[in-house]
Design a protein around this motif. Structure first.
Motif, mmCIF file in Angstrom:
data_model
loop_
_atom_site.group_PDB
_atom_site.id
_atom_site.type_symbol
_atom_site.label_atom_id
_atom_site.label_comp_id
_atom_site.label_asym_id
_atom_site.label_seq_id
_atom_site.Cartn_x
_atom_site.Cartn_y
_atom_site.Cartn_z
ATOM 1 N N PHE A 97 38.536 23.582 32.807
ATOM 2 C CA PHE A 97 38.583 24.352 34.041
ATOM 3 C C PHE A 97 39.826 24.027 34.877
ATOM 4 C CE2 PHE A 97 36.901 24.934 38.513
ATOM 5 C CZ PHE A 97 37.046 26.314 38.499
ATOM 6 N N ARG A 98 40.650 25.029 35.113
ATOM 7 C CA ARG A 98 41.864 24.949 35.933
ATOM 8 C C ARG A 98 42.922 23.995 35.405
ATOM 9 N NH1 ARG A 98 39.214 26.084 41.809
ATOM 10 N NH2 ARG A 98 38.890 28.275 41.389
ATOM 11 N N PHE A 132 45.177 33.038 32.523
ATOM 12 C CA PHE A 132 45.046 33.974 33.641
ATOM 13 C C PHE A 132 46.391 34.624 33.952
ATOM 14 C CE2 PHE A 132 40.880 32.187 34.432
ATOM 15 C CZ PHE A 132 40.189 33.270 34.944
ATOM 16 N N TYR A 144 44.346 26.923 30.991
ATOM 17 C CA TYR A 144 43.479 27.889 31.677
ATOM 18 C C TYR A 144 44.308 28.794 32.585
ATOM 19 C CZ TYR A 144 39.816 29.099 35.206
ATOM 20 O OH TYR A 144 38.974 29.726 36.091
ATOM 21 N N MET A 172 40.305 30.937 25.640
ATOM 22 C CA MET A 172 39.642 30.592 26.897
ATOM 23 C C MET A 172 38.526 29.572 26.695
ATOM 24 S SD MET A 172 39.814 30.770 30.027
ATOM 25 C CE MET A 172 40.767 32.052 30.786
#
Lengths: 286, 283
Positions: free
Chosen positions: A253-254, A262, A258, A248
């Motif tokens: 970010f996104r 998730f 990433y 992580m």
């Protein structure tokens, strides 16, 4: 005035109770919201069954079969160690040991269950792994075998404590009836007590399974970290939780990586949820 | 005769299981104690790390863990107790009750790394709190909520129903009975759960990895929006991110010993309180 305060207090407690629903909804929402967009790019089939986990390559591949295999192999290994030892010591504590021994054991087991997992991880990494490496002449002591031992050691107090609870719930009359029929202690244990405590023991095993599967620090520090299907008990593996926590920090970010982590969390959540549901259903039957 | 032999073997096997488990655990704990005790000193506890984490102590990590646990417990304990009050005293067997009970049980089983991701997605990113003391504390608060609820519920249900009925008979309303009779009577039990939860929260690593913890911070946290060092994360970071394994190993052991002593003393206090309560209570 009194009536108003009564209603306000009731509402306050109700809000707090509903707060737990919001917390759970928040957890589910956050992992699905961040994880599901992955499946616009990667098909769920290749995600679940693909064996190549190269999330940072130019042609990134997101197959998590090796991570799933890693998680389940470590968990299985931990249970193979913890179930016989945990159940065995629970039977000894509740049936054979003198009552004073039991009075000491119970709180000690509870204390052990509260030891932070990172301390177990440290012990595995700095003490057990070098030992295993020398003992079996391996290149590295950080592998499936070492991780299973440490994880087994960690769930041992939980399994033992739950099995002991199940055994001490059995009424004394049942033991006496068995002795009256001429059975000795061992026969009473194996033919009467274990069958009678069956649901509790199964509950303990499922609990241990969930705990081991969701444990992060131990497997992150001790399992070795290679995303591969284990070929021997000394293979290096990368369980789901280890992959999430190790990677992580490297993600943007996104980005896809990433999102894939998730999505891994979604898989982990569903599996652990299914197991806690299962253990609750078994508990209810009783 | 044969039966007796089987029984002997079986019972010896059980004995072996106990010896094996206890031996394992003793080995584990003594190795942490022996290797950790070597580096313990006044300076180790009360000074910050120096020279790229190869010297110095753990004070900032201790302070960080203190604030993280305190804030988390301050958030989760009031909410958890009120939720338990609702479940115990107000809720009638309706669909909402069973839904909330399922929620609490599910929350209790969610792996800690998922709490970490949740905290990162919601507190750090969505609410814009960044990696900070407050994000980590809130994440830990959510994690400890089900434990507080279950333990408080147990404490409340150990109060005899007669007390509540006596209070009603004196003309008190439900709220007054709860606040003046139920909660004060259950308070020692509730306190036990609070202490237990503090110990649990202080030792968590995975939930704060992406929400609060930082490997190195020379300063102590000054505000809620600061990144903090935390003892469990410090141990992990020393073992995996350092470049001087030979010098960092002993520091990691020392930190682990402090963490172990901290958590064990916190939970022994709560166990002793509970033990005394059980002995005293005779209704």
């Amino acid at each position: 005035m009194k009536k108003l305060l009564d209603t306000l207090f009731y509402l306050l407690t109700l809000i707090c109770a509903v707060g737990t629903m919001i917390a759970l909804a928040g957890i589910i929402f956050s992992i699905f919201y961040e994880g599901l967009p992955l499946f616009k790019t990667v098909s769920w089939r290749s995600f679940l069954f693909g064996t190549a986990w190269y999330p940072t390559h130019a042609n990134a591949e997101f197959g998590i079969a090796t991570l799933i295999a890693g998680s389940f192999s470590v968990t299985l290994g931990a249970l193979i160690i913890a179930i016989p030892l945990g159940l065995g010591s629970a039977i000894y504590i509740s049936e054979i040991a003198p009552p004073r021994f039991r009075e000491i054991c119970k709180p000690v087991i509870e204390l052990l269950a509260g030891i932070p997992s990172v301390v177990y991880g440290l012990f595995g990494m700095a003490f057990l792994a070098p030992l295993i490496r020398q003992l079996f002449h391996l290149e590295s002591g950080l592998n499936l075998f070492t991780a299973s031992i440490i994880l087994g050691l960690m769930v041992l107090p939980i399994i033992s404590s739950m099995c002991e609870d199940a055994l001490s719930c059995i009424p004394k009359a049942i033991r006496e009836a068995s002795f009256a029929l001429g059975a000795n202690k061992w026969e009473t244990i194996t033919r009467v007590l274990i069958p009678a405590a069956k649901t509790g023991v199964i509950g303990a095993v499922l609990m241990g399974f969930g705990r081991a599967l969701g444990e992060t620090m131990v497997v992150l520090m001790v399992a070795g970290g290679s995303a591969q299907i284990p070929s021997s008990i000394f293979s290096s593996v990368r369980p789901i939780t280890a992959a999430i926590s190790a990677e992580m920090g490297e993600t943007v970010f996104r980005d896809l990586h990433y999102q894939s982590l998730f999505a891994l969390a979604i898989v982990l959540f569903i599996v652990t949820f299914a197991f806690s549901l299962l253990s609750e259903l078994i508990g209810k039957k009783k | 005769m044969n039966r007796d032999v089987y029984a002997k073997i079986g019972i010896s096997a059980l004995y072996a299981a106990v010896v094996c488990s206890v031996g394992f655990l003793i080995l584990f704990i003594t190795s942490i104690f022996l290797k950790g005790a070597g580096v313990l000193s006044f300076e180790f506890i009360f000074s910050g790390p120096r020279s790229a984490m190869t010297e110095g102590g753990i004070w900032p990590a201790l302070v960080g863990t203190f604030w993280l646990s305190l804030l988390a417990v301050m958030v989760s304990v009031p909410i958890g107790i009120l939720c338990a009050v609702w479940l115990f005293a107000y809720a009638k067997s309706s669909r909402l009750v069973s839904i909330i009970k399922i929620c609490v049980n599910t929350l209790a089983g969610v792996p800690s790394i998922i709490y970490g991701l949740f905290g990162m997605a919601i507190f750090v990113n969505m609410l814009g709190l960044d990696v900070s003391l407050i994000s980590g504390a809130l994440t830990l608060a959510v994690l400890s909520l089900p434990i507080v609820i279950n333990a408080s519920y147990e404490a409340l249900s150990s109060v005899s129903q007669d007390y509540m009925e006596a209070s009603y008979a004196l003309g008190a309303s439900k709220r007054q009975s709860i606040l003046r009779v139920l909660i004060p009577t259950a308070l020692p039990g509730i306190l036990t759960s609070v202490i237990l939860v503090t110990g649990r929260v202080a030792g968590e690593t995975a939930p704060i990895m992406f929400t609060a913890a930082t490997f190195f911070n020379r300063q102590l946290p000054k505000s809620l929006s600061d990144e903090v060092m935390a003892l469990p994360y410090h141990i992990f970071a020393l073992m995996t991110e350092g470049t001087h394994a030979a010098k960092q190993g002993p520091i990691a052991y020392g930190s682990a010993l402090i963490l172990l002593l901290l958590v064990l003393s916190i939970s022994s206090v709560s166990l002793i309180i509970r033990y005394r309560l059980r002995k005293k209570r005779q209704w």
